[in-house]
Structures are given as C-alpha cells and as structure tokens.
Design an enzyme around this catalytic site. Structure first.
Site, PDB file in Angstrom:
ATOM      1  N   HIS A 155       5.224  -8.049   9.093  1.00 23.04           N
ATOM      2  CA  HIS A 155       3.845  -7.543   9.021  1.00 23.04           C
ATOM      3  C   HIS A 155       3.458  -7.268   7.570  1.00 23.04           C
ATOM      4  O   HIS A 155       4.315  -7.074   6.711  1.00 23.04           O
ATOM      5  CB  HIS A 155       3.745  -6.212   9.785  1.00 23.04           C
ATOM      6  CG  HIS A 155       3.881  -6.321  11.269  1.00 23.04           C
ATOM      7  ND1 HIS A 155       4.791  -5.580  11.988  1.00 23.04           N
ATOM      8  CD2 HIS A 155       3.199  -7.063  12.176  1.00 23.04           C
ATOM      9  CE1 HIS A 155       4.676  -5.867  13.281  1.00 23.04           C
ATOM     10  NE2 HIS A 155       3.721  -6.766  13.420  1.00 23.04           N
ATOM     11  N   CYS A 179       5.470   2.192  11.658  1.00 18.28           N
ATOM     12  CA  CYS A 179       5.208   1.639  12.988  1.00 18.28           C
ATOM     13  C   CYS A 179       5.482   2.615  14.122  1.00 18.28           C
ATOM     14  O   CYS A 179       5.161   2.347  15.265  1.00 18.28           O
ATOM     15  CB  CYS A 179       5.994   0.358  13.190  1.00 18.28           C
ATOM     16  SG  CYS A 179       7.739   0.584  13.091  1.00 18.28           S
TER      17      CYS A 179
HETATM   18  C1  CIR Z   1       8.618  -6.425  16.981  1.00 18.39           C
HETATM   19  O1  CIR Z   1       9.143  -7.454  16.579  1.00 18.39           O
HETATM   20  O2  CIR Z   1       7.478  -6.417  17.420  1.00 18.39           O
HETATM   21  C2  CIR Z   1       9.440  -5.155  16.943  1.00 18.39           C
HETATM   22  N1  CIR Z   1      10.801  -5.463  17.163  1.00 18.39           N
HETATM   23  C3  CIR Z   1       9.274  -4.440  15.613  1.00 18.39           C
HETATM   24  C4  CIR Z   1       7.878  -4.011  15.349  1.00 18.39           C
HETATM   25  C5  CIR Z   1       7.756  -3.215  14.099  1.00 18.39           C
HETATM   26  N2  CIR Z   1       6.413  -2.893  13.844  1.00 18.39           N
HETATM   27  C6  CIR Z   1       5.927  -2.575  12.672  1.00 18.39           C
HETATM   28  O3  CIR Z   1       6.636  -2.563  11.682  1.00 18.39           O
HETATM   29  N3  CIR Z   1       4.639  -2.297  12.575  1.00 18.39           N
END
Ligand code: CIR
Length: 266
Positions: free
Chosen positions: A161, A248
């Site tokens: 991201h 997140c």
């Molecule tokens: C994903 O791949 O969607 C989750 N394993 C990790 C999401 C992390 N989100 C973020 O850094 N905003």
C-alpha cells in the site's frame, strides 16, 4: 474529549492472511493478540477512545481495519476492497462508521484499500497499487470535489500500500521509501528517506505530536526523534508477518467540531 479509534480483535484465522510480498512465516496468535492489545493501550494512553468492531474469526485479515474505509472530516467512504477475500469485513465497518459520519460508497470497477489513502490537509493522496485502481481515484475525485479535497494519484510498486511506503510525519515532511513510492506527486514536501536497511520503516502512524512505529527501525526512529517528534516504538512482529503495520490497525475518526483539534493524516 477523547477521539475515537475503531479497531478489531485479531481473528482466529489470521494465519491464513493474504500475503503479497512476504513469504508465509509461522504467526504466534497469542503473541499477535498481545501486540494488538499493546497497540490499543498505547492509543488509549495517547487520548484515543477505542471502539471495537465485532470480531470476525473467519476473516483472516479483519484486524487490519484501516483497509475497509476512509474517514474524513465530513464523511466516510467505503469501497470494494482490493482483495476479494476481504469483502466480508466491510459491513461491520460501515455499520460502525455510520454512527459517527455520513457514509458513501465507491462501486465496481473501483477497488480501494484504506492503506492506499494518505490525507494531508485537503489533499488526499491515493496509491495506485495492486489493491487500488484508477477507477477508485476517478470516483473518489468526483465524490470529494464538492468538499474541496484534491485527490492525487501516486504510483506504488514493491509495497502493498501507499502507506507501507510513506507516511506524513507533520509539518511538510513525508517519511518515504523512495524505491517503493514515486514522490513526484508530493511537490513542496520535504522527503525524509528511510535507509535501505530499513525498507519497511516508512510506515508509521502519525498522531500530531506522537509517531507510533514498529520496532526494528532504529535509524528511522532516530531520524524522527531529532525532528522533535515523540516516537512510540511497539513490537508488531506477528502482525508484520501478515504484512500489517501501525496504520492499518485502526480507523481514526476526525475530531468533533469545536474541540480545537485537527484531523491526523489517515
Ligand atoms: C492484506 O494483505 O490485506 C493483509 N494481510 C495486510 C493488510 C495490511 N494493511 C495495511 O497495511 N493497510
């Protein structure tokens, strides 16, 4: 008056999380839960009131609540998430947000993860990544134009991201891994690059006079401290194995009008 942070407990299925850039490594669920509790306690100690979303044990990535929505001063926005496996997270986020803000929705073909959205004042930078597409940028621009937000696309590559690759850290400064993010859409901002050995260190949670960051990035922490920021370092080892970082794990709601605060970068 406390400000509100939405969070969600670590799901029992976290070990089956989505992975894009990291190899799957064993995740200690108990430790992940302890680390998440420490994160929530830290936010509480910094004046945030935690509102917990319902636990979703069959949604592996549900703890990473930021990806399901964007909360701005005037409204919240939900979008189809960039990973189809995460679609089941949205409803409970929408229900919770609608208690605080009007909620609007992006529609297919748009896909967007909140981790790709970095707000700096009235500018909303949107990472074009594997999760967030140009249709989302177009729809967001139309939606936010009446509120006088400028929506600015930013190319992201090599990171999941936009906010894995860069973070606003106050003033005019962007902490960035310049290998992963094109910093040209940030003219006028001072770029504070992370060192090569700390590639993941550019993902920090900026809370006005505090910065929350994961342990393991001592040089980045030092670079922030010498800029007079109060740096709070927490161990997020297990959540990082799932490609999560400090931003997140929460959706930070804007300060209610009249309390003198201003919204943090989200
Ligand atoms: C994903 O791949 O969607 C989750 N394993 C990790 C999401 C992390 N989100 C973020 O850094 N905003």
């Amino acid at each position: 008056m406390s400000r509100i942070a939405l969070t969600r407990a670590v799901s029992a299925s976290l070990v089956r999380c989505e992975l894009t850039y990291l190899e799957r490594a064993p995740i200690d669920l108990d430790r992940a839960r302890q680390q998440h509790a420490t994160y929530e306690s830290l936010l509480t100690s910094l004046g945030w009131h935690i509102v917990r979303l319902p636990t979703l044990d069959d949604q592996p990535d549900a703890v990473f609540v930021e990806d399901a929505a964007i909360a701005l001063d005037e409204l919240a926005i939900l979008a189809p998430m960039g990973a189809a496996s995460r679609a089941g997270e949205s409803l409970t986020v929408e229900e919770a947000l609608s208690r605080f803000l009007p909620v609007k929705c992006l529609t297919p073909p748009a896909t967007l993860d909140g981790g790709d959205v970095l707000r700096v004042g009235r500018r909303v930078f949107v990472g074009l990544s594997r999760r967030t597409n140009a249709a989302a940028v177009d729809q967001l621009r139309r939606l936010l134009d009446p509120y006088e937000y400028e929506v600015i696309p930013v190319s992201v590559s090599g990171a999941l991201h936009l906010k894995s690759a860069c973070s606003f850290v106050g003033g005019d400064t962007l902490l960035a891994n310049t290998k992963w993010v094109d910093v040209r859409p940030f003219p006028g901002m001072t770029i504070l690059p992370v060192e090569k050995s700390e590639a993941w260190g550019a993902s920090v949670l900026f809370l006005e006079d505090h910065v929350v960051m994961a342990s393991g990035f001592p040089r980045t922490a030092h670079a922030l401290r010498v800029r007079d920021l109060s740096v709070e370092v927490i161990d997020l080892s297990e959540l990082r194995k799932a490609e999560g970082g400090p931003t997140c794990l929460s959706i930070l709601l804007p300060s209610p009008k009249g309390d003198g605060g201003s919204a943090p970068a989200v």
